[in-house]
Design a protein around this motif. Sequence first.
Motif, short mmCIF file in Angstrom:
data_model
loop_
_atom_site.label_atom_id
_atom_site.label_comp_id
_atom_site.label_asym_id
_atom_site.label_seq_id
_atom_site.Cartn_x
_atom_site.Cartn_y
_atom_site.Cartn_z
N VAL A 116 -37.02 13.60 56.64
CA VAL A 116 -38.12 13.69 57.60
C VAL A 116 -37.82 12.89 58.85
CG1 VAL A 116 -40.55 13.11 57.98
CG2 VAL A 116 -39.85 14.14 55.81
N ALA A 117 -37.25 11.70 58.68
CA ALA A 117 -36.94 10.84 59.83
C ALA A 117 -35.93 11.49 60.78
CB ALA A 117 -36.43 9.49 59.35
N GLY A 118 -35.07 12.34 60.25
CA GLY A 118 -34.04 12.97 61.08
C GLY A 118 -34.46 14.24 61.77
N LEU A 119 -35.68 14.70 61.57
CA LEU A 119 -36.15 15.91 62.26
C LEU A 119 -36.28 15.65 63.76
CD1 LEU A 119 -38.94 17.06 59.78
CD2 LEU A 119 -36.81 18.28 60.24
N ARG A 120 -35.86 16.61 64.55
CA ARG A 120 -35.96 16.46 66.00
C ARG A 120 -37.34 16.82 66.54
NH1 ARG A 120 -30.07 18.75 68.07
NH2 ARG A 120 -28.84 17.16 67.01
N VAL A 121 -38.16 17.41 65.69
CA VAL A 121 -39.56 17.66 66.03
C VAL A 121 -40.41 16.79 65.12
CG1 VAL A 121 -41.43 19.36 65.95
CG2 VAL A 121 -39.18 20.03 66.80
N GLN A 122 -41.24 15.95 65.69
CA GLN A 122 -42.07 15.06 64.90
C GLN A 122 -43.17 15.85 64.20
OE1 GLN A 122 -41.86 11.71 64.36
NE2 GLN A 122 -43.67 11.75 63.07
N PRO A 123 -43.19 15.87 62.88
CA PRO A 123 -44.26 16.61 62.18
C PRO A 123 -45.58 15.86 62.26
CG PRO A 123 -42.86 15.49 60.58
CD PRO A 123 -42.23 15.27 61.93
N GLY A 124 -46.67 16.62 62.21
CA GLY A 124 -47.98 16.00 62.12
C GLY A 124 -48.42 15.83 60.69
N TYR A 125 -47.76 16.58 59.79
CA TYR A 125 -48.11 16.53 58.38
C TYR A 125 -46.87 16.94 57.59
CZ TYR A 125 -51.74 16.29 54.76
OH TYR A 125 -52.52 15.90 53.71
N VAL A 126 -46.70 16.35 56.40
CA VAL A 126 -45.54 16.64 55.56
C VAL A 126 -46.01 17.08 54.18
CG1 VAL A 126 -43.49 15.68 54.43
CG2 VAL A 126 -44.05 15.01 56.78
N LEU A 127 -45.45 18.19 53.71
CA LEU A 127 -45.70 18.68 52.35
C LEU A 127 -44.43 18.44 51.53
CD1 LEU A 127 -47.42 22.10 53.14
CD2 LEU A 127 -48.53 19.91 52.61
N THR A 128 -44.57 17.70 50.44
CA THR A 128 -43.43 17.41 49.59
C THR A 128 -43.57 18.16 48.27
OG1 THR A 128 -44.52 15.44 48.67
CG2 THR A 128 -43.12 15.13 50.59
#
Length: 237
Positions: A116-128
Amino acid sequence: MGSWPPRTVIRKSSGLRTLESALIRSGLGPVAGVDEAGRGCCAGPLVVAACVLAPKPQASLAGLDDSKRLTERAREQLFPVIKRLALAWNVVSIPAWEIDAIGIHVANIEGMRRAVAGLRVQPGYVLTDGFKVPGIPVPSLPVIGGDANAACIAAASILAKVTRDRFMVQLDAKLPGYEFAAHKGYNTPVHMAALSRLGASDEHRRSWRNVSLGREVDTEGDAMDLGHVGVETTSAT
Protein backbone atom coordinates in the motif's frame (compact mmCIF):
# COMPACT_ATOMS: atom_id res chain seq x y z
CA MET A 1 -23.23 19.10 9.03
CA GLY A 2 -23.17 15.39 8.28
CA SER A 3 -21.13 12.91 10.22
CA TRP A 4 -17.79 11.59 8.95
CA PRO A 5 -17.22 9.10 7.52
CA PRO A 6 -20.52 9.18 5.67
CA ARG A 7 -22.87 6.23 6.00
CA THR A 8 -22.15 3.67 3.30
CA VAL A 9 -25.18 2.35 1.43
CA ILE A 10 -24.66 -0.98 -0.32
CA ARG A 11 -26.51 -1.24 -3.62
CA LYS A 12 -26.44 -4.07 -6.11
CA SER A 13 -23.66 -3.49 -8.62
CA SER A 14 -22.29 -5.52 -11.50
CA GLY A 15 -19.65 -8.17 -10.99
CA LEU A 16 -17.35 -7.67 -8.01
CA ARG A 17 -17.73 -3.90 -7.77
CA THR A 18 -20.53 -3.61 -5.18
CA LEU A 19 -18.40 -2.83 -2.13
CA GLU A 20 -15.96 -0.61 -3.99
CA SER A 21 -18.81 1.33 -5.62
CA ALA A 22 -20.42 1.94 -2.24
CA LEU A 23 -17.17 3.28 -0.79
CA ILE A 24 -16.55 5.52 -3.79
CA ARG A 25 -20.11 6.93 -3.67
CA SER A 26 -19.47 7.75 0.00
CA GLY A 27 -16.42 9.81 -0.88
CA LEU A 28 -13.95 7.24 0.43
CA GLY A 29 -12.22 6.41 -2.85
CA PRO A 30 -10.00 5.62 -4.53
CA VAL A 31 -10.18 2.08 -3.15
CA ALA A 32 -7.13 -0.20 -3.07
CA GLY A 33 -7.31 -3.97 -2.81
CA VAL A 34 -4.51 -6.03 -1.27
CA ASP A 35 -3.80 -9.76 -1.50
CA GLU A 36 -0.91 -12.21 -1.33
CA ALA A 37 0.37 -15.39 -2.95
CA GLY A 38 2.55 -18.06 -1.41
CA ARG A 39 1.49 -17.95 2.22
CA GLY A 40 1.13 -21.73 2.45
CA CYS A 41 4.32 -22.63 0.59
CA CYS A 42 7.46 -24.01 2.22
CA ALA A 43 9.71 -22.56 -0.48
CA GLY A 44 9.95 -19.26 -2.30
CA PRO A 45 8.88 -15.76 -1.32
CA LEU A 46 5.60 -14.39 -0.10
CA VAL A 47 4.42 -11.99 -2.81
CA VAL A 48 1.95 -9.23 -1.93
CA ALA A 49 0.18 -6.90 -4.34
CA ALA A 50 -1.93 -3.77 -3.97
CA CYS A 51 -4.11 -2.46 -6.78
CA VAL A 52 -6.33 0.58 -7.36
CA LEU A 53 -8.82 0.18 -10.20
CA ALA A 54 -10.67 2.92 -12.05
CA PRO A 55 -14.00 3.93 -10.43
CA LYS A 56 -16.15 2.54 -13.24
CA PRO A 57 -16.11 -1.11 -14.38
CA GLN A 58 -14.07 -1.80 -17.52
CA ALA A 59 -15.11 -4.44 -20.03
CA SER A 60 -11.54 -5.74 -20.36
CA LEU A 61 -11.57 -6.63 -16.67
CA ALA A 62 -14.95 -8.38 -16.67
CA GLY A 63 -13.18 -11.71 -16.12
CA LEU A 64 -11.71 -10.69 -12.77
CA ASP A 65 -12.13 -13.34 -10.09
CA ASP A 66 -10.27 -15.04 -7.28
CA SER A 67 -6.94 -16.01 -8.88
CA LYS A 68 -7.35 -19.57 -7.56
CA ARG A 69 -10.58 -19.93 -9.55
CA LEU A 70 -8.96 -18.87 -12.80
CA THR A 71 -6.84 -21.00 -15.08
CA GLU A 72 -3.18 -20.13 -15.52
CA ARG A 73 -3.96 -18.95 -19.04
CA ALA A 74 -6.73 -16.64 -17.80
CA ARG A 75 -4.44 -15.17 -15.14
CA GLU A 76 -1.68 -14.56 -17.67
CA GLN A 77 -4.14 -12.83 -20.01
CA LEU A 78 -5.48 -10.56 -17.27
CA PHE A 79 -2.06 -9.72 -15.82
CA PRO A 80 -0.97 -7.12 -18.45
CA VAL A 81 -4.52 -5.76 -18.72
CA ILE A 82 -4.64 -5.05 -14.99
CA LYS A 83 -1.26 -3.32 -15.11
CA ARG A 84 -2.35 -1.20 -18.07
CA LEU A 85 -5.78 -0.17 -16.81
CA ALA A 86 -5.22 0.14 -13.05
CA LEU A 87 -4.85 3.63 -11.63
CA ALA A 88 -1.95 2.26 -9.61
CA TRP A 89 -0.44 -1.07 -8.62
CA ASN A 90 2.48 -2.28 -6.57
CA VAL A 91 3.98 -5.72 -5.97
CA VAL A 92 6.44 -6.53 -3.19
CA SER A 93 8.29 -9.68 -2.15
CA ILE A 94 9.11 -11.03 1.29
CA PRO A 95 11.95 -13.55 0.82
CA ALA A 96 12.21 -16.87 2.63
CA TRP A 97 14.91 -15.67 5.02
CA GLU A 98 12.75 -12.75 6.17
CA ILE A 99 9.75 -15.01 6.65
CA ASP A 100 11.93 -17.22 8.86
CA ALA A 101 13.05 -14.19 10.85
CA ILE A 102 9.66 -12.63 11.58
CA GLY A 103 7.09 -15.39 10.96
CA ILE A 104 4.60 -15.81 8.14
CA HIS A 105 1.72 -13.82 9.66
CA VAL A 106 3.92 -10.83 10.50
CA ALA A 107 5.48 -11.10 7.03
CA ASN A 108 2.02 -11.03 5.48
CA ILE A 109 1.02 -7.91 7.40
CA GLU A 110 4.34 -6.21 6.66
CA GLY A 111 4.04 -7.07 2.97
CA MET A 112 0.56 -5.54 2.80
CA ARG A 113 1.80 -2.37 4.47
CA ARG A 114 4.68 -2.11 2.00
CA ALA A 115 2.43 -2.78 -0.98
CA VAL A 116 0.00 0.00 0.00
CA ALA A 117 2.81 2.42 0.88
CA GLY A 118 4.34 1.96 -2.57
CA LEU A 119 1.23 2.90 -4.54
CA ARG A 120 1.67 6.06 -6.60
CA VAL A 121 -1.98 6.95 -6.06
CA GLN A 122 -2.91 7.51 -2.43
CA PRO A 123 -5.97 5.37 -1.64
CA GLY A 124 -8.80 6.74 0.45
CA TYR A 125 -9.75 3.26 1.61
CA VAL A 126 -8.08 -0.16 1.60
CA LEU A 127 -9.76 -3.57 1.33
CA THR A 128 -7.62 -6.46 2.54
CA ASP A 129 -8.24 -10.13 1.94
CA GLY A 130 -9.25 -12.00 5.07
CA PHE A 131 -7.81 -10.18 8.05
CA LYS A 132 -7.21 -6.71 9.45
CA VAL A 133 -3.86 -5.09 8.72
CA PRO A 134 -2.76 -2.59 11.41
CA GLY A 135 -0.50 0.26 10.40
CA ILE A 136 -2.16 1.22 7.12
CA PRO A 137 -2.48 5.03 7.27
CA VAL A 138 -6.01 5.17 5.78
CA PRO A 139 -9.28 3.46 6.75
CA SER A 140 -9.31 -0.23 5.88
CA LEU A 141 -11.63 -3.20 6.02
CA PRO A 142 -10.85 -6.94 6.01
CA VAL A 143 -13.08 -8.80 3.55
CA ILE A 144 -13.54 -12.54 4.05
CA GLY A 145 -13.00 -14.22 0.71
CA GLY A 146 -12.10 -10.79 -0.62
CA ASP A 147 -10.56 -11.97 -3.87
CA ALA A 148 -13.94 -13.45 -4.82
CA ASN A 149 -15.96 -10.44 -3.58
CA ALA A 150 -14.08 -7.26 -4.50
CA ALA A 151 -12.61 -6.50 -7.91
CA CYS A 152 -9.61 -4.59 -6.57
CA ILE A 153 -8.65 -7.52 -4.32
CA ALA A 154 -9.16 -9.96 -7.21
CA ALA A 155 -6.86 -7.82 -9.36
CA ALA A 156 -4.25 -7.76 -6.60
CA SER A 157 -4.49 -11.54 -6.20
CA ILE A 158 -3.77 -12.03 -9.90
CA LEU A 159 -0.80 -9.65 -9.82
CA ALA A 160 0.65 -11.48 -6.83
CA LYS A 161 -0.04 -14.98 -8.15
CA VAL A 162 1.33 -14.46 -11.66
CA THR A 163 4.43 -12.66 -10.39
CA ARG A 164 5.19 -15.43 -7.91
CA ASP A 165 4.50 -18.25 -10.37
CA ARG A 166 6.86 -16.70 -12.91
CA PHE A 167 9.54 -16.40 -10.26
CA MET A 168 9.16 -20.06 -9.27
CA VAL A 169 9.44 -21.15 -12.91
CA GLN A 170 12.73 -19.26 -13.21
CA LEU A 171 13.84 -20.71 -9.88
CA ASP A 172 13.26 -24.19 -11.29
CA ALA A 173 15.98 -23.57 -13.86
CA LYS A 174 18.38 -22.33 -11.19
CA LEU A 175 17.70 -25.14 -8.72
CA PRO A 176 16.93 -28.22 -10.84
CA GLY A 177 15.50 -31.27 -9.17
CA TYR A 178 12.91 -29.64 -6.92
CA GLU A 179 10.47 -29.13 -9.82
CA PHE A 180 9.45 -25.70 -8.61
CA ALA A 181 7.87 -24.94 -11.99
CA ALA A 182 5.29 -27.65 -11.37
CA HIS A 183 4.31 -27.15 -7.72
CA LYS A 184 5.45 -23.53 -7.15
CA GLY A 185 6.85 -24.37 -3.71
CA TYR A 186 3.72 -25.89 -2.19
CA ASN A 187 3.88 -29.06 -0.10
CA THR A 188 3.05 -31.56 -2.82
CA PRO A 189 4.26 -35.19 -2.67
CA VAL A 190 6.69 -34.44 -5.54
CA HIS A 191 8.14 -31.49 -3.65
CA MET A 192 8.42 -33.40 -0.38
CA ALA A 193 10.20 -36.27 -2.15
CA ALA A 194 12.68 -33.82 -3.71
CA LEU A 195 13.24 -32.10 -0.37
CA SER A 196 13.97 -35.45 1.25
CA ARG A 197 16.34 -36.38 -1.55
CA LEU A 198 18.15 -33.07 -2.08
CA GLY A 199 17.76 -31.25 1.22
CA ALA A 200 16.75 -27.62 1.71
CA SER A 201 17.90 -24.87 -0.64
CA ASP A 202 18.38 -21.19 0.14
CA GLU A 203 14.85 -20.59 -1.17
CA HIS A 204 13.26 -22.92 1.38
CA ARG A 205 11.72 -21.56 4.56
CA ARG A 206 13.92 -23.11 7.25
CA SER A 207 11.40 -22.43 10.02
CA TRP A 208 8.93 -24.87 8.39
CA ARG A 209 9.11 -28.22 10.16
CA ASN A 210 9.23 -30.29 6.98
CA VAL A 211 12.10 -28.13 5.71
CA SER A 212 14.10 -28.15 8.95
CA LEU A 213 14.17 -31.94 8.85
CA GLY A 214 15.94 -31.92 5.48
CA ARG A 215 19.70 -31.64 5.05
CA GLU A 216 21.11 -28.31 3.87
CA VAL A 217 22.64 -27.99 0.43
CA ASP A 218 24.85 -25.39 -1.24
CA THR A 219 22.94 -23.66 -4.03
CA GLU A 220 26.09 -21.95 -5.36
CA GLY A 221 24.66 -18.52 -5.77
CA ASP A 222 22.64 -15.78 -4.19
CA ALA A 223 18.85 -15.85 -3.99
CA MET A 224 17.16 -14.68 -7.15
CA ASP A 225 15.91 -11.11 -7.38
CA LEU A 226 12.18 -10.79 -8.09
CA GLY A 227 13.06 -7.75 -10.19
CA HIS A 228 14.12 -10.24 -12.87
CA VAL A 229 10.49 -11.17 -13.37
CA GLY A 230 9.03 -7.71 -13.38
CA VAL A 231 8.19 -6.71 -9.81
CA GLU A 232 7.78 -2.97 -9.87
CA THR A 233 5.52 -0.11 -8.91
CA THR A 234 3.57 1.69 -11.57
CA SER A 235 0.57 3.95 -12.04
CA ALA A 236 -1.44 5.42 -14.85
CA THR A 237 -0.10 8.64 -16.27
